[in-house]
Design a protein around this motif. Structure first.
Motif, mmCIF file in Angstrom:
data_model
loop_
_atom_site.group_PDB
_atom_site.id
_atom_site.type_symbol
_atom_site.label_atom_id
_atom_site.label_comp_id
_atom_site.label_asym_id
_atom_site.label_seq_id
_atom_site.Cartn_x
_atom_site.Cartn_y
_atom_site.Cartn_z
ATOM 1 N N GLY A 152 1.071 -1.290 0.086
ATOM 2 C CA GLY A 152 -0.102 -0.247 -0.133
ATOM 3 C C GLY A 152 1.275 1.453 -0.167
ATOM 4 N N LEU A 153 2.131 0.983 -0.896
ATOM 5 C CA LEU A 153 2.565 2.691 -0.423
ATOM 6 C C LEU A 153 1.818 3.554 -1.626
ATOM 7 C CD1 LEU A 153 6.320 1.060 -1.658
ATOM 8 C CD2 LEU A 153 5.963 1.507 0.243
ATOM 9 N N GLU A 154 1.501 4.663 -1.253
ATOM 10 C CA GLU A 154 1.121 6.098 -1.628
ATOM 11 C C GLU A 154 2.423 7.093 -2.041
ATOM 12 O OE1 GLU A 154 -3.260 5.849 -0.218
ATOM 13 O OE2 GLU A 154 -1.935 6.436 1.249
ATOM 14 N N TRP A 155 1.811 8.029 -3.289
ATOM 15 C CA TRP A 155 2.538 8.790 -3.226
ATOM 16 C C TRP A 155 1.560 10.279 -3.717
ATOM 17 C CZ3 TRP A 155 2.689 10.810 -8.835
ATOM 18 C CH2 TRP A 155 2.080 9.681 -8.727
ATOM 19 N N TRP A 156 1.791 11.348 -3.444
ATOM 20 C CA TRP A 156 0.714 12.758 -3.561
ATOM 21 C C TRP A 156 0.962 13.670 -5.028
ATOM 22 C CZ3 TRP A 156 0.002 17.904 -3.454
ATOM 23 C CH2 TRP A 156 -1.077 18.243 -3.120
ATOM 24 N N ASP A 157 0.037 13.575 -5.586
ATOM 25 C CA ASP A 157 0.136 14.823 -6.672
ATOM 26 C C ASP A 157 -1.032 15.393 -6.110
ATOM 27 O OD1 ASP A 157 1.210 15.034 -9.473
ATOM 28 O OD2 ASP A 157 -1.266 14.911 -9.910
ATOM 29 N N ASP A 192 16.857 14.125 -4.457
ATOM 30 C CA ASP A 192 15.468 14.812 -4.180
ATOM 31 C C ASP A 192 16.105 14.766 -2.725
ATOM 32 O OD1 ASP A 192 14.828 16.160 -6.188
ATOM 33 O OD2 ASP A 192 13.786 14.688 -6.669
ATOM 34 N N ALA A 193 16.127 13.636 -1.782
ATOM 35 C CA ALA A 193 16.271 13.388 -0.388
ATOM 36 C C ALA A 193 17.763 14.299 0.257
ATOM 37 C CB ALA A 193 16.476 11.884 0.315
ATOM 38 N N ALA A 194 18.719 14.360 -0.617
ATOM 39 C CA ALA A 194 19.890 15.128 0.577
ATOM 40 C C ALA A 194 19.626 16.422 0.511
ATOM 41 C CB ALA A 194 21.213 14.336 -0.489
ATOM 42 N N GLN A 195 19.229 16.513 -1.077
ATOM 43 C CA GLN A 195 18.927 17.849 -0.473
ATOM 44 C C GLN A 195 17.306 18.516 -0.737
ATOM 45 O OE1 GLN A 195 19.210 18.260 -5.561
ATOM 46 N NE2 GLN A 195 20.387 20.567 -4.992
ATOM 47 N N GLY A 196 17.088 17.443 0.432
ATOM 48 C CA GLY A 196 15.763 18.567 1.519
ATOM 49 C C GLY A 196 14.666 18.393 0.693
ATOM 50 N N VAL A 197 14.738 18.555 -1.061
ATOM 51 C CA VAL A 197 13.069 18.546 -1.893
ATOM 52 C C VAL A 197 12.070 18.209 -1.104
ATOM 53 C CG1 VAL A 197 11.987 18.844 -3.419
ATOM 54 C CG2 VAL A 197 14.750 18.325 -3.765
ATOM 55 N N THR A 198 11.123 18.944 -0.665
ATOM 56 C CA THR A 198 9.587 19.161 -0.542
ATOM 57 C C THR A 198 9.061 18.587 -1.719
ATOM 58 O OG1 THR A 198 9.132 21.519 0.006
ATOM 59 C CG2 THR A 198 10.429 20.150 1.995
ATOM 60 N N ASP A 199 8.922 19.474 -2.569
ATOM 61 C CA ASP A 199 7.753 19.698 -3.951
ATOM 62 C C ASP A 199 9.162 19.381 -4.949
ATOM 63 O OD1 ASP A 199 4.893 21.402 -2.346
ATOM 64 O OD2 ASP A 199 6.844 20.988 -1.216
ATOM 65 N N VAL A 200 8.208 17.902 -5.982
ATOM 66 C CA VAL A 200 9.014 18.012 -6.789
ATOM 67 C C VAL A 200 8.022 18.683 -8.272
ATOM 68 C CG1 VAL A 200 10.027 16.542 -8.650
ATOM 69 C CG2 VAL A 200 10.030 16.262 -6.178
ATOM 70 N N VAL A 201 8.557 19.706 -9.018
ATOM 71 C CA VAL A 201 7.776 19.728 -10.325
ATOM 72 C C VAL A 201 8.549 19.522 -11.091
ATOM 73 C CG1 VAL A 201 7.406 21.834 -11.381
ATOM 74 C CG2 VAL A 201 7.062 22.421 -8.769
ATOM 75 N N ARG A 202 7.455 18.073 -12.293
ATOM 76 C CA ARG A 202 8.379 18.244 -13.617
ATOM 77 C C ARG A 202 6.729 18.076 -14.274
ATOM 78 N NH1 ARG A 202 10.794 13.254 -10.238
ATOM 79 N NH2 ARG A 202 9.129 11.612 -10.155
ATOM 80 N N GLY A 203 7.209 17.382 -15.400
ATOM 81 C CA GLY A 203 6.253 17.543 -16.734
ATOM 82 C C GLY A 203 5.776 15.939 -16.149
ATOM 83 N N PRO A 225 8.615 13.532 -1.061
ATOM 84 C CA PRO A 225 8.058 14.599 -1.286
ATOM 85 C C PRO A 225 6.759 14.690 -1.754
ATOM 86 C CG PRO A 225 9.740 14.027 -3.240
ATOM 87 C CD PRO A 225 9.452 12.745 -2.067
ATOM 88 N N LEU A 226 5.825 15.849 -2.227
ATOM 89 C CA LEU A 226 4.438 15.884 -2.588
ATOM 90 C C LEU A 226 4.873 15.900 -4.491
ATOM 91 C CD1 LEU A 226 3.328 18.829 -0.600
ATOM 92 C CD2 LEU A 226 3.550 16.356 -0.516
ATOM 93 N N TYR A 227 4.169 15.719 -5.164
ATOM 94 C CA TYR A 227 4.627 15.907 -6.428
ATOM 95 C C TYR A 227 3.865 16.813 -7.248
ATOM 96 C CZ TYR A 227 8.345 12.151 -5.820
ATOM 97 O OH TYR A 227 9.503 11.384 -5.231
#
Length: 285
Positions: A152-157, A192-203, A225-227
């Protein structure tokens, strides 16, 4: 909030890149956060230093300022190697000696669709001599990986909401290439983890890849992160803007006298801007 823009220096930036960079920048700035620039230069055959300089030049022309030093993946290879060794120690990756032609011949897929790897090398016995002699990549043993994490792994978009991770549909993805000691999947997850990215914006073309990244985050004990997967800009022919198809570069637009402020205004007025609130994610988490 920390967002990032992470282009590959394999050509000049075009409007599609600008679209993503502007939205990542504005998302962070609107929240009083940080906007990072990362150069994903792990493709030794296509990376060029003049393209790296061009990326910085184009972003400055658009009026986008990033925080902190520019990070380059080519300087972070030990981080990727350490993560790969952790997965090797758990028996979750295996060497693959197959060529692209062999994979295409052994796997069925519609024309133009990259076939899912059929697992040809998955059960090969360990052969140190062959590893030293023959080019090989390292693949994630997807079945073993999935069985080693909780269900049940999830991620948020920002557009799709909560998404159930479905990495299994991607097959045994490559985590270290034959011509490079890492791959996009592994490097971007680590960075993304090493740089502490909280929000990934991409296509939105990378939406499916996020399933794999969510699994890697679980395997390596990394935060998710949030996507924000945005629509892709298309040309007059309806095809997505791409370097390989000769999309007009920002450098060309600049040479023609384009107004960068008007250009940025047109990009920010697109329907890409997210309307969903971060509070929904915080309550769910």
């Amino acid at each position: 909030m920390i967002s990032r823009f992470a282009p590959s220096p394999t050509g000049r930036l075009h409007l599609g890149h600008a679209f993503s960079a502007v939205h990542a920048h504005d998302l962070a700035r609107s929240a009083g956060g940080f906007f990072l620039l990362r150069i994903e230069d792990i493709d030794p055959g296509r990376t060029r230093e003049d393209f790296v300089a061009g990326i910085e030049e184009d972003l400055a022309w658009l009026g986008l300022a990033w925080d902190g030093p520019v990070v380059r993946q080519s300087a972070r290879l030990p981080l990727y190697a350490e993560a790969l060794e952790r997965l090797k120690a758990r028996g979750l990756v295996y060497p693959c000696f197959c060529t692209r032609a062999e994979i295409a011949a052994s796997a069925s897929a519609p024309h133009g669709v990259v076939p899912v790897y059929p697992g040809t090398c998955r059960a090969l016995p360990h052969d140190a001599a062959r590893l030293a002699r023959e080019p090989h990549c390292w693949r994630l043993d997807m079945a073993n990986a999935l069985s080693s994490v909780r269900a049940g792994l999830e991620w948020w978009d920002a557009d799709a909401g909560w998404v159930r991770a479905d990495a299994g549909s991607q097959g045994d993805v490559v985590l270290a290439r034959k011509d490079a000691p890492t791959s996009y999947h592994l490097a971007v997850t680590i960075d993304d983890a090493a740089q502490g990215v909280t929000d990934v914006v991409r296509g939105v073309d990378l939406f499916e890849a996020t399933h794999v990244h969510r699994l890697l985050q679980a395997l390596l004990g990394l935060p998710t992160p949030l996507y924000h997967h945005h629509p892709l800009l298309t040309g007059s022919d309806g095809r997505r803007l791409a370097k390989r198809d000769g999309a007009r570069s920002l450098a060309e637009l600049r040479a023609e006298g384009a107004d960068p402020r008007a250009l940025v205004a047109s990009l920010t007025s697109s329907p890409c801007r997210e309307e969903l609130g971060r509070d929904d994610h915080n309550r769910k988490a």
